[in-house]
Design an enzyme around this catalytic site. Structure first.
Site, mmCIF file in Angstrom:
data_model
loop_
_atom_site.group_PDB
_atom_site.id
_atom_site.type_symbol
_atom_site.label_atom_id
_atom_site.label_comp_id
_atom_site.label_asym_id
_atom_site.label_seq_id
_atom_site.Cartn_x
_atom_site.Cartn_y
_atom_site.Cartn_z
ATOM 1 N N SER A 157 2.306 2.721 -5.880
ATOM 2 C CA SER A 157 1.766 4.077 -5.875
ATOM 3 C C SER A 157 2.449 4.854 -6.984
ATOM 4 C CB SER A 157 2.059 4.737 -4.510
ATOM 5 O OG SER A 157 1.840 6.120 -4.524
ATOM 6 N N TYR A 170 7.369 6.717 2.644
ATOM 7 C CA TYR A 170 6.341 6.065 1.835
ATOM 8 C C TYR A 170 6.870 5.782 0.431
ATOM 9 C CZ TYR A 170 1.700 5.522 -0.384
ATOM 10 O OH TYR A 170 0.604 5.072 -1.070
#
Length: 270
Positions: A157, A170
């Site tokens: 990401s 995350y």
């Protein structure tokens, strides 16, 4: 005209919908047969609905409509035995494994890293990092045994390249995926297996476009401003990430390994 991945077999996790479905379809369009898995269940700390068995069945239909073969099973990437069983079944059916897309992942939002519960931290790390490692652990021996080299692409990401507020768990997982990728790239080079990560900005999937997320952004408008891309696009489409994965899995990228590939509309240049 043969596709760029004709005769290859690809494993895709989180394949029921979103990026995973898109990856399965693009790989199939380029000639690959597909081994697909998804948990097909909601998670206790994830505040939005996840993919279902019906979603996975739709992925199967769409791949078969492309005249490609697919084995799709319900399996949670946290369950090593379940992932291994799917890989073993797929390799027994198709005879090889060339491509791995470690895509399955979740995200949840908290105010601060120190405010989150252990359950929130553990579930995200277990799926987004340990689940990626378990996917690789299940798949790599079959790739080595086949002796055809191959490509492993792990979904990180923009949060795997820089820090983010309100998603520390995350970001930690996605940074961890990069460390795993770099180590595997070195360990697997002698087998001609290449390992890379892709780093999307916000993608137009149910992970982002759901009622919880819309409410969260309404209440935290500063987040929307922080997440804007330099290129004039609010979110990219799943196929934009899939196209990068196809390239990384093709002969065109035969000497690309250990790389972090941003598909981020310039986000990480801010």
């Amino acid at each position: 005209m043969a596709g760029r991945l004709e005769g290859k077999v690809a494993l895709v996790t989180g394949a029921a919908r979103g990026q995973g479905r898109s990856h399965a379809l693009r790989l199939a369009e380029e000639g690959a047969d597909i081994i697909a898995l998804d948990a097909c269940q909601d998670m206790s700390t994830v505040p939005y609905a996840l993919g279902t068995a019906d979603d996975l069945a739709q992925t199967v239909k769409l791949v078969e409509d492309l005249d490609r073969r697919i084995i799709a099973r319900q399996a949670d990437v946290r369950d090593m035995a379940a992932v291994q069983a799917v890989v073993d079944e797929g390799v027994a059916e198709f005879g090889r494994l060339d491509i791995v897309c470690g895509n399955a992942g979740v995200v949840s939002y908290v105010e601060n890293a120190w405010d989150m519960t252990e359950d929130v931290w553990d579930e995200t790390i277990d799926i987004d990092l340990s689940g990626v490692w378990k996917t690789c652990k299940a798949a790599i021996p079959a790739m080595i045994a086949a002796g055809n080299g191959g490509s492993i692409v792990l979904t990180s990401s923009t949060a795997g390249m820089k820090g983010f507020v309100q998603i520390a768990h995350y970001a930690a997982a996605k940074h961890g995926v990069v460390g795993l990728m770099r180590s595997l790239a070195l360990e697997l080079a002698k087998y001609s297996i290449r390992v890379n990560t892709v780093h999307p900005t916000g993608v137009n999937t149910p992970l982002v476009t759901n009622d919880f997320m819309q409410k969260w952004f309404t209440e935290h408008s500063e987040m929307l401003e922080a997440l804007k891309n330099p290129l004039p696009v609010e979110m990219i489409e799943p196929v934009d990430v899939s196209n990068a994965i196809v390239w990384l899995s093709s002969e065109e990228a035969r000497y690309v390994t250990g790389a972090q590939i941003p598909v981020d509309a310039g986000f990480n240049q801010k």
